[in-house]
Design a protein around this motif. Structure first.
Motif, short mmCIF file in Angstrom:
data_model
loop_
_atom_site.label_atom_id
_atom_site.label_comp_id
_atom_site.label_asym_id
_atom_site.label_seq_id
_atom_site.Cartn_x
_atom_site.Cartn_y
_atom_site.Cartn_z
N LEU A 183 40.07 36.97 40.30
CA LEU A 183 40.27 36.46 38.95
C LEU A 183 41.64 36.85 38.42
CD1 LEU A 183 38.90 34.99 36.53
CD2 LEU A 183 38.35 37.26 35.65
N LEU A 184 42.08 38.07 38.73
CA LEU A 184 43.41 38.51 38.29
C LEU A 184 44.50 37.62 38.88
CD1 LEU A 184 43.07 42.39 38.57
CD2 LEU A 184 42.69 40.93 36.57
N ARG A 185 44.35 37.25 40.15
CA ARG A 185 45.35 36.37 40.77
C ARG A 185 45.35 35.00 40.11
NH1 ARG A 185 43.52 39.31 45.36
NH2 ARG A 185 41.93 37.75 45.84
N THR A 186 44.16 34.52 39.77
CA THR A 186 44.07 33.23 39.08
C THR A 186 44.77 33.30 37.73
OG1 THR A 186 41.99 32.71 40.19
CG2 THR A 186 42.49 31.50 38.16
N MET A 187 44.49 34.37 36.98
CA MET A 187 45.15 34.54 35.69
C MET A 187 46.66 34.62 35.85
SD MET A 187 42.59 37.31 33.86
CE MET A 187 43.57 37.34 32.33
N ALA A 188 47.11 35.40 36.82
CA ALA A 188 48.54 35.57 37.04
C ALA A 188 49.22 34.23 37.37
CB ALA A 188 48.79 36.58 38.15
N GLY A 222 36.21 30.61 30.84
CA GLY A 222 35.20 31.51 31.37
C GLY A 222 35.64 32.97 31.35
N TRP A 223 35.37 33.67 32.44
CA TRP A 223 35.59 35.12 32.49
C TRP A 223 37.03 35.52 32.19
CZ3 TRP A 223 32.02 38.65 32.31
CH2 TRP A 223 30.72 38.33 32.69
N ALA A 224 37.99 34.72 32.59
CA ALA A 224 39.39 35.07 32.37
C ALA A 224 39.72 35.19 30.90
CB ALA A 224 40.29 34.02 33.02
N VAL A 225 38.94 34.53 30.04
CA VAL A 225 39.27 34.49 28.61
C VAL A 225 38.86 35.76 27.89
CG1 VAL A 225 38.79 33.22 26.47
CG2 VAL A 225 39.19 31.97 28.60
N TRP A 226 37.86 36.48 28.40
CA TRP A 226 37.40 37.67 27.67
C TRP A 226 38.52 38.70 27.51
CZ3 TRP A 226 32.32 40.83 28.94
CH2 TRP A 226 32.02 41.64 27.84
#
Length: 388
Positions: free
Chosen positions: A25-30, A109-113
């Motif tokens: 998820l961190l890589r997706t956010m980045a 989803g989860w990235a937004v929290w």
């Protein structure tokens, strides 16, 4: 499963959901942050956000990633909020929470929290811009936790904003009005002023209780149930005003909102639901076996026999007087049956009650009393001995 569906179950939350905030998820956010902000230090963000992540529980992971965002986004909050908003996936206006997930077009989803947590902790000094950001973010997950610091620090401005949002075309925004204002939101900061006086939220709840979205209506039910814990008369009055002539959807909402007061046997609430009349008839009630070991179960067997010439609406529950550490007794009400008993009729009721240890309750050896409760009144009792 999307987090909103079960966030209010802390045990399940801690055990499973934390794994969704992971290196992938961190890589997706980045990736999305780098795409929208050329100067975003991708490698630094991944190092900061990923360091020690696996040792943290869910909320700690959220805060940890939010702190990494704070270290890597532009220092001016307004500029940082601009970047976050540009990374978002297209908004959805339906209730299909499973579709709130990162995609090629942006984050959801989860990235937004962690993003909402960043706004909550770093945007309090910029309330107008922060609320604007939360309006965008909540449509991709939920900002129910993040709105609460603004209700405490900037109550007038935030309440005025929520009064506008109650008419927003997006159900996620309308739900935020109800969920964000809940006095005792699980895992959220308690709104002590609302616990003392919930009246400011009531006009908004009145509008939202007939919302087209079941997702919004369920939040209203939970909000009213929160209020019932501190102001039972307020919810009793609400039922007396809004239950007569209610639609099927509103009745379902009000039933869910009444659950705490129904369990307590609140007479006004039971009367609103036609369950206030005492049972007229005979009751046989026994719990078997009389002795059982921890991990086993007991069977509750009851027979009700009417002695009147008209049907009786009956809500039959049972209360177990659990023996706790040191011999302390703790009562818990368990839901049983809801039915109409016809004139001069009889009905047998059977239920198996498990004594298997669970994380939220530990039973200790000793004599356990069980009360059979009809329409809020104890009509019979039985006992069993629990052995270790």
């Amino acid at each position: 499963m999307h987090p909103i569906a079960s966030w209010h179950d802390p045990g399940f939350m801690a055990a499973a959901f934390k794994e969704w905030i992971d290196p992938e998820l961190l890589r997706t956010m980045a990736g999305h942050l780098s795409r929208e902000h050329a100067d975003f230090p991708r490698a630094r963000f991944l190092k900061l956000a990923g360091s020690g992540l696996s040792a943290l529980e869910l909320k700690a992971r959220v805060m940890h990633v939010a702190d990494a965002l704070a270290a890597c986004l532009p220092p001016a909050f307004e500029d940082a909020a601009d970047v976050l908003e540009r990374t978002l996936a297209p908004e959805r206006s339906d209730d299909d929470l499973s579709k709130l997930a990162p995609c090629d077009q942006g984050l959801a989803g989860w990235a937004v929290w962690p993003m909402t947590d960043f706004v909550a902790r770093y945007g309090v000094s910029h309330p107008r811009r922060a609320l604007q950001a939360l309006h965008a973010l909540t449509k991709r997950n939920t900002a129910e936790y993040a709105i609460r610091p603004f209700l405490i620090a900037h109550r007038s401005m935030t309440m005025a904003t929520l009064k506008r949002w109650v008419r927003d075309r997006n159900p996620h925004v309308r739900r935020l009005v109800s969920e964000g204002l809940r006095p005792r939101l699980p895992w959220g900061i308690q709104l002590k002023y609302a616990i003392e006086d919930p009246s400011a939220a009531l006009p908004m709840l009145a509008r939202l209780q007939d919302d087209d979205s079941e997702y919004v209506r369920r939040s209203v039910a939970n909000h009213l149930n929160d209020i019932a814990k501190d102001h039972p008369a307020c919810v009793a009055e609400w039922l007396e005003e809004y239950l007569p002539g209610a639609s099927k959807e509103r009745r379902a909402l009000l039933r869910h909102a009444s659950r705490t007061l129904i369990k307590r046997g609140d007479r006004r609430v039971l009367k609103s639901w036609g369950l206030a009349d005492p049972f007229r008839g005979a009751v046989d009630f026994v719990v078997e076996p009389s002795q059982v070991v921890v991990g086993g179960f007991v069977a509750l067997n009851a027979e009700l026999r009417s002695c009147v010439e008209h049907p009786q609406q009956l809500m039959v529950d049972y209360v177990v007087h659990h023996v706790k550490k040191g011999g302390v007794i703790s009562k818990k009400t368990w839901k049983g049956w809801l039915f109409a008993l016809q004139s001069q009729a009889s009905r047998k009721l059977c239920k198996r009650h498990s004594l298997r240890p669970v994380t939220t309750r530990v039973d200790y050896p000793g004599r356990h009393k069980v009360d059979l409760v009809i329409n809020g009144e104890v009509v019979a009792s039985s006992v069993f001995d629990l052995r270790g």
